[in-house]
Scaffold this active site. Sequence first.
Site, short mmCIF file in Angstrom:
data_model
loop_
_atom_site.label_atom_id
_atom_site.label_comp_id
_atom_site.label_asym_id
_atom_site.label_seq_id
_atom_site.Cartn_x
_atom_site.Cartn_y
_atom_site.Cartn_z
N ASP A 157 14.33 0.67 4.88
CA ASP A 157 13.02 0.11 4.56
C ASP A 157 12.49 -0.63 5.79
OD1 ASP A 157 10.82 -1.20 2.99
OD2 ASP A 157 11.96 -0.41 1.31
N HIS A 187 7.82 -5.53 2.20
CA HIS A 187 8.27 -4.40 1.39
C HIS A 187 9.79 -4.30 1.33
CE1 HIS A 187 8.80 -0.06 0.37
NE2 HIS A 187 7.64 -0.18 -0.24
N SER A 233 8.04 2.52 -5.12
CA SER A 233 8.91 1.73 -4.24
C SER A 233 9.62 0.63 -5.01
CB SER A 233 8.09 1.10 -3.12
OG SER A 233 7.73 2.06 -2.15
#
Length: 776
Positions: free
Chosen positions: A154, A227, A570
């Site tokens: 990520d 994220h 996600s």
Amino acid sequence: MKGQCFIMTSCFLISFLLSASSARLQVYIVYIGEHSGGKMSSEIEDDHHSYLQLAKNISKLEAKASLVYSYKNIINGFSAWLTPHEAAMLSEMEEVVSVFKSRPRKYSLQTTRSWDFVNLLEREQHLNGTKEEEEGLFLQKANGGEDVIVGVLDSGVWPESQSFIDEGMGPVPPSWKGTCELGDDFEASNCNRKIIGARYYLKGYEAYYGPLNNTQDYRSPRDKDGHGTHTASTIGGRRVPGISLMGGFANGTATGGAPLARLAIYKVCWQIPGQPKVEGSTCFDEDMLAAFDDAIADGVDVLSISIVPFSLVPYEKDGIAIGALHAVKRNVVVVCSAGNNGPGPSTVRNVAPWILTVGASSIDRVFSSPVLLGNGQKIEGQTVTPFKLDKMYPLVYAGNSEIPGTTTKEKTGLCLHGTLSPALVEGKIVVCLSGYTFNVEKGLEVKRAGGIGFVLQNPMNGIGISVDDHVLPGTAVFSNDSVTILDYIRASNCPTAMLIPPETVLGSRPAPFMAAFSSMGPNGLQPNILKPDITAPGLNILAAWSEASSPTKLPEDDRVVKYNIDSGTSMSCPHVAAAAALIKAIHPDWSSAAIRSALMTTAGTNNNVYAPITDARENPATPFHYGSGHFQPAKAVDPGLVYDATYNDYLAFLCNTNATKSDPSFQCPERIPSPSDLNYPSLAIAGLQGTVTVNRTVTNVGSTRSVYTSTFVPPAGYSVEISPLVLEFSYAGEKKSFTVTVKTESGSTGNDYSFGWYMWSDGTHRVRSPIVVSSA
């Protein structure tokens, strides 16, 4: 000296590239397959230089300069600067599996409620009625996943988050062979017994964009986006009480699904130069392959990858599919996002059958913030923006409040940057239509023009809204409700409205439903494999966040949050990765295919009102939305039977492609099996003409002695026969095979897909598989 050497090498590479710029050099990945063993790292890299020397007719020194990565641990291959002609030459070499051009992938964008909802939903379904399904006992049996290592590909991690403290955790598992790579604002102390390793991969990114702008991102595993921190804490965040978003939204105890699992961070995604973070990040195949190569060698047990490609490509030219194939050979469970391009058909990505592909659905929590109109009508809205507006304000439509010449007919009313007139907007609430820009950018434009607040049109009607923490008071309403508001504005001489401050509401029904953005089947690459495989919470999920990123990711937003709400597949992917980690902790000897099967065959298809799961428009959802259903982790620990598959089974599946060259020791059978014959937990048959019989084998992982009986509901327009109808098992680990025959009936739906299911049950376990058939 190390820094000086790097500078000299970089200068030489730049000189080499400039001298050959007319040859259209680009980065290509040259995939060779597995290492044969017995070679040292330096020898492998020399081999890769030899390939380049042959293709380019250059010296070894020049070959070194053109090399980007040499994959030397598990995956055999390299990435390098090549011309299209040189790439074509390499692709013709017998031992080369594939050569494909580097391309960026953009990722889409635990929670204080999602795990509570998952456990509540399981209990409401009355699966077995046993205490083993209770959250506490399940986690206790798995010891919170403490000896399981989950790798996260990520945007990095914010290690100071309370979710990543290691207090009370035992020593790092001896199976761990990884490292803690240092860099900008990332020191050895940032790794601990929770974050046991961290690496970063930049070479592919910098080959495409040039040197990293250190003001945009950290040259280290540190997360400047949010994220990666969000996904990592959803998987393995510790239990942290009293967590909420700004304003007290979603208050509760934040936790990951496997709170004691170890996390290994592989930063492969970076901010796009010259673009704000809200536009998303990019991740390159060559960087991800390097991360896969390291992660497998490091000793991870599960890989969570919330990254999707722009488009479908053959398996042997897909970096994630390649890396995942090498991972599952070593029983690493690979979990990936399905994508956020729904609700259109064939939008699902990450479709390799050795990957567990996850769609996104809701939980039973909403953030209610209605709009009260001057005529007394109350319109339901949702937001996580903290505000206090205690009176009516003038209400205007953005399309009536624009600076002349700044919009077109197609873009009017969208609150695009620089379009709103301060003279017409100041001190008012503005209605903005959806489209063209991110929702948070629309709020920024209203604020720029002096608006007091705004009402955002949700793209579609239904029961799901992805909420935002806007830079000014704002709430989102459904599309049909925005029409009601616009009608009121047109009919009133002096329209007014008040935004009612939001509140967190638990227990909303129905839940789950499928998120409108969740990508859907059928599988556009191989329609005889159903994708997605499963769904999990992905709508409005609270998790840890990078303190170097605002909640909106807008450069104009200087707020800092430790936890943030985000939506996407996600967010659903790490939920399932956490469940896989817990199952791995309880069943360390199970294969990755067995764990994937356990999660799929125990998934549920009903919501919390005991009705079938719907889409966001309240229409019946299908396996193209949710695969096998909504995951039920506690149930998956004891599935009864599993559909196992080996690495060789996947190579046999790939016999119609070049990908089988990845393992020279494997020979395709004379009769290449049908894709539908892969021992998969779901059954998909595309293009059926007449009758087809598929084979399946189940392995008993339950009681030593058991008898399973089959039941089924055939897809409309087709008949189904299962033989034999009863399977008797005498010992754990015993395998039994059966066939499923599907036949076209008169009046079949032709080009349309039909859905059914079949199930094996011993009275305690229910091993359910969806059936998807079309005659097109």
